[in-house]
Design a protein around this motif. Structure first.
Motif, PDB file in Angstrom:
ATOM      1  N   ILE A 241       4.263   5.740   3.039  1.00 36.81           N
ATOM      2  CA  ILE A 241       3.553   7.003   3.161  1.00 36.81           C
ATOM      3  C   ILE A 241       4.437   8.075   2.513  1.00 36.81           C
ATOM      4  O   ILE A 241       5.528   8.368   3.005  1.00 36.81           O
ATOM      5  CB  ILE A 241       3.276   7.363   4.634  1.00 36.81           C
ATOM      6  CG1 ILE A 241       2.523   6.227   5.337  1.00 36.81           C
ATOM      7  CG2 ILE A 241       2.498   8.668   4.717  1.00 36.81           C
ATOM      8  CD1 ILE A 241       1.162   5.909   4.743  1.00 36.81           C
ATOM      9  N   ALA A 242       3.968   8.624   1.411  1.00 41.27           N
ATOM     10  CA  ALA A 242       4.715   9.636   0.660  1.00 41.27           C
ATOM     11  C   ALA A 242       4.143  11.009   0.984  1.00 41.27           C
ATOM     12  O   ALA A 242       2.932  11.223   0.877  1.00 41.27           O
ATOM     13  CB  ALA A 242       4.630   9.358  -0.836  1.00 41.27           C
ATOM     14  N   ILE A 243       5.012  11.930   1.366  1.00 43.15           N
ATOM     15  CA  ILE A 243       4.595  13.222   1.887  1.00 43.15           C
ATOM     16  C   ILE A 243       5.331  14.344   1.170  1.00 43.15           C
ATOM     17  O   ILE A 243       6.535  14.251   0.941  1.00 43.15           O
ATOM     18  CB  ILE A 243       4.904  13.307   3.397  1.00 43.15           C
ATOM     19  CG1 ILE A 243       4.096  12.263   4.190  1.00 43.15           C
ATOM     20  CG2 ILE A 243       4.639  14.704   3.943  1.00 43.15           C
ATOM     21  CD1 ILE A 243       4.548  12.111   5.629  1.00 43.15           C
TER      22      ILE A 243
ATOM     23  N   LEU B 168       0.853  -1.186   0.000  1.00 45.72           N
ATOM     24  CA  LEU B 168       0.000   0.000   0.000  1.00 45.72           C
ATOM     25  C   LEU B 168       0.890   1.238   0.000  1.00 45.72           C
ATOM     26  O   LEU B 168       1.816   1.336   0.807  1.00 45.72           O
ATOM     27  CB  LEU B 168      -0.890   0.011   1.244  1.00 45.72           C
ATOM     28  CG  LEU B 168      -1.684   1.297   1.522  1.00 45.72           C
ATOM     29  CD1 LEU B 168      -2.727   1.535   0.432  1.00 45.72           C
ATOM     30  CD2 LEU B 168      -2.340   1.225   2.898  1.00 45.72           C
ATOM     31  N   THR B 169       0.607   2.167  -0.915  1.00 45.89           N
ATOM     32  CA  THR B 169       1.275   3.464  -0.919  1.00 45.89           C
ATOM     33  C   THR B 169       0.207   4.549  -0.830  1.00 45.89           C
ATOM     34  O   THR B 169      -0.743   4.543  -1.620  1.00 45.89           O
ATOM     35  CB  THR B 169       2.111   3.669  -2.196  1.00 45.89           C
ATOM     36  OG1 THR B 169       3.180   2.705  -2.220  1.00 45.89           O
ATOM     37  CG2 THR B 169       2.710   5.073  -2.245  1.00 45.89           C
ATOM     38  N   VAL B 170       0.366   5.445   0.122  1.00 46.86           N
ATOM     39  CA  VAL B 170      -0.558   6.573   0.294  1.00 46.86           C
ATOM     40  C   VAL B 170       0.229   7.856   0.074  1.00 46.86           C
ATOM     41  O   VAL B 170       1.230   8.103   0.746  1.00 46.86           O
ATOM     42  CB  VAL B 170      -1.197   6.578   1.693  1.00 46.86           C
ATOM     43  CG1 VAL B 170      -2.165   7.761   1.828  1.00 46.86           C
ATOM     44  CG2 VAL B 170      -1.926   5.266   1.960  1.00 46.86           C
ATOM     45  N   VAL B 171      -0.237   8.656  -0.864  1.00 44.83           N
ATOM     46  CA  VAL B 171       0.426   9.919  -1.192  1.00 44.83           C
ATOM     47  C   VAL B 171      -0.387  11.071  -0.602  1.00 44.83           C
ATOM     48  O   VAL B 171      -1.563  11.253  -0.934  1.00 44.83           O
ATOM     49  CB  VAL B 171       0.545  10.100  -2.718  1.00 44.83           C
ATOM     50  CG1 VAL B 171       1.264  11.408  -3.047  1.00 44.83           C
ATOM     51  CG2 VAL B 171       1.261   8.911  -3.351  1.00 44.83           C
ATOM     52  N   ASN B 172       0.230  11.843   0.276  1.00 44.39           N
ATOM     53  CA  ASN B 172      -0.409  13.018   0.874  1.00 44.39           C
ATOM     54  C   ASN B 172      -1.812  12.701   1.398  1.00 44.39           C
ATOM     55  O   ASN B 172      -2.805  13.322   1.025  1.00 44.39           O
ATOM     56  CB  ASN B 172      -0.443  14.174  -0.129  1.00 44.39           C
ATOM     57  CG  ASN B 172       0.948  14.745  -0.380  1.00 44.39           C
ATOM     58  OD1 ASN B 172       1.830  14.661   0.476  1.00 44.39           O
ATOM     59  ND2 ASN B 172       1.158  15.311  -1.545  1.00 44.39           N
ATOM     60  N   GLY B 173      -1.861  11.725   2.284  1.00 39.88           N
ATOM     61  CA  GLY B 173      -3.136  11.305   2.867  1.00 39.88           C
ATOM     62  C   GLY B 173      -3.227  11.661   4.331  1.00 39.88           C
ATOM     63  O   GLY B 173      -2.356  12.323   4.902  1.00 39.88           O
ATOM     64  N   TRP B 174      -4.301  11.191   4.960  1.00 38.34           N
ATOM     65  CA  TRP B 174      -4.531  11.488   6.375  1.00 38.34           C
ATOM     66  C   TRP B 174      -5.314  10.358   7.023  1.00 38.34           C
ATOM     67  O   TRP B 174      -6.015   9.590   6.344  1.00 38.34           O
ATOM     68  CB  TRP B 174      -5.285  12.808   6.538  1.00 38.34           C
ATOM     69  CG  TRP B 174      -6.680  12.847   5.962  1.00 38.34           C
ATOM     70  CD1 TRP B 174      -7.849  12.551   6.612  1.00 38.34           C
ATOM     71  CD2 TRP B 174      -7.062  13.200   4.620  1.00 38.34           C
ATOM     72  NE1 TRP B 174      -8.927  12.701   5.768  1.00 38.34           N
ATOM     73  CE2 TRP B 174      -8.470  13.105   4.533  1.00 38.34           C
ATOM     74  CE3 TRP B 174      -6.342  13.596   3.484  1.00 38.34           C
ATOM     75  CZ2 TRP B 174      -9.173  13.378   3.361  1.00 38.34           C
ATOM     76  CZ3 TRP B 174      -7.038  13.870   2.311  1.00 38.34           C
ATOM     77  CH2 TRP B 174      -8.442  13.760   2.266  1.00 38.34           C
ATOM     78  N   ALA B 175      -5.172  10.256   8.333  1.00 35.13           N
ATOM     79  CA  ALA B 175      -5.944   9.282   9.108  1.00 35.13           C
ATOM     80  C   ALA B 175      -7.208   9.905   9.658  1.00 35.13           C
ATOM     81  O   ALA B 175      -8.208   9.218   9.875  1.00 35.13           O
ATOM     82  CB  ALA B 175      -5.098   8.726  10.251  1.00 35.13           C
TER      83      ALA B 175
END
Length: 263
Positions: free
Chosen positions: A208-210, A113-120
């Protein structure tokens, strides 16, 4: 363009290249075309799969709005249509939230799983940003909403230097705009998302890509997301804003490839 059928909606997708599959999920706009800057490079070594969320782009116009679980199951339907048992998942912003839901609902089908500029969980700053966008949509309509969108997605200088490109994109987005009712549904659903009690159950390798200059989803929200997912790898870039995958695609493509090579 082929389509997967699920729950009364046709989900349009496209597949490029061959190799380990990567299924990309877009952000608020929902169009798989958001990932166009990734296709040429990554499809040399991977099967790159793009799709339009139901109700956006070319998918399921007029279908009832999906909830988060339904959006995750739509991703599974795309894999089914391609005869794929599993895939690496890459999601931008809300697409990352959908990817996380997929990883929880379909763990055996999630290679990573890769999440780019996400939030919880949305905070008051993120809510304020979307309240402004919703206000533009309500008072001035889709054209003004789409016109304002780059301000939230891209660095100022990049916007100034890509006027022609952005105006061309505006025309395409307006041609497939999902409508105010669906857009407000999507915004409300993802501002209401709170993954603090569930994200710890994700067992897939996670990146997690930020972007540190993201003015829509601040970097601290991405770091808070990463802290909830066991073993999550965090990679940060200094420049590119919310859509750094499009502003500096070679940087993101190399980041993703490096991560996938470790799995």
């Amino acid at each position: 363009m082929p389509a997967a059928e699920r729950d009364g909606a046709a989900i349009h997708y496209e597949s490029h290249g061959a190799g380990p599959p990567i299924l990309f999920s877009a952000g608020m706009g929902g169009s798989g075309g958001f990932w166009a800057p990734q296709v040429e490079e990554l499809s040399r070594t991977h099967q790159v799969i793009l799709y339009d969320h139901v109700g956006t782009g070319r998918s399921g116009r007029g279908a009832p709005p999906r909830d988060l679980a339904g959006m995750a199951d739509d991703m599974a339907a795309v894999l089914d249509a391609l005869g794929l048992e599993s895939a690496h998942l890459v999601g931008h912003a809300i697409g990352g939230i959908v990817g996380a839901e997929f990883a929880l609902r379909h763990p055996a089908r999630t290679r990573s799983l890769t999440v780019v500029n996400g939030w919880a969980r949305a905070d008051d700053y993120l809510r304020r940003c979307f309240e402004v966008r919703q206000g533009i949509l309500a008072s001035q309509g889709p054209r003004a909403y789409v016109r304002a969108q780059p301000i939230f997605l891209f660095p100022p200088q990049w916007i100034a230097e890509h006027t022609a490109h952005l105006e061309e994109d505006e025309a395409k987005i307006l041609a497939h705009f999902p409508g105010a009712e669906l857009m407000n549904h999507r915004i409300g659903m993802f501002l209401g998302f709170d993954g603090r009690a569930t994200l710890g159950a994700i067992r897939a390798p996670t990146l997690i890509a930020i972007s540190q200059d993201d003015a829509l989803v601040p970097a601290y929200l991405g770091r808070a997301l990463a802290a909830l997912i066991p073993g999550a790898v965090v990679r940060e870039v200094a420049h590119g804003a919310h859509a750094f995958t499009a502003v500096t695609p070679s940087v993101f493509n190399a980041m993703l490839r490096e991560f996938l090579d470790t799995i």
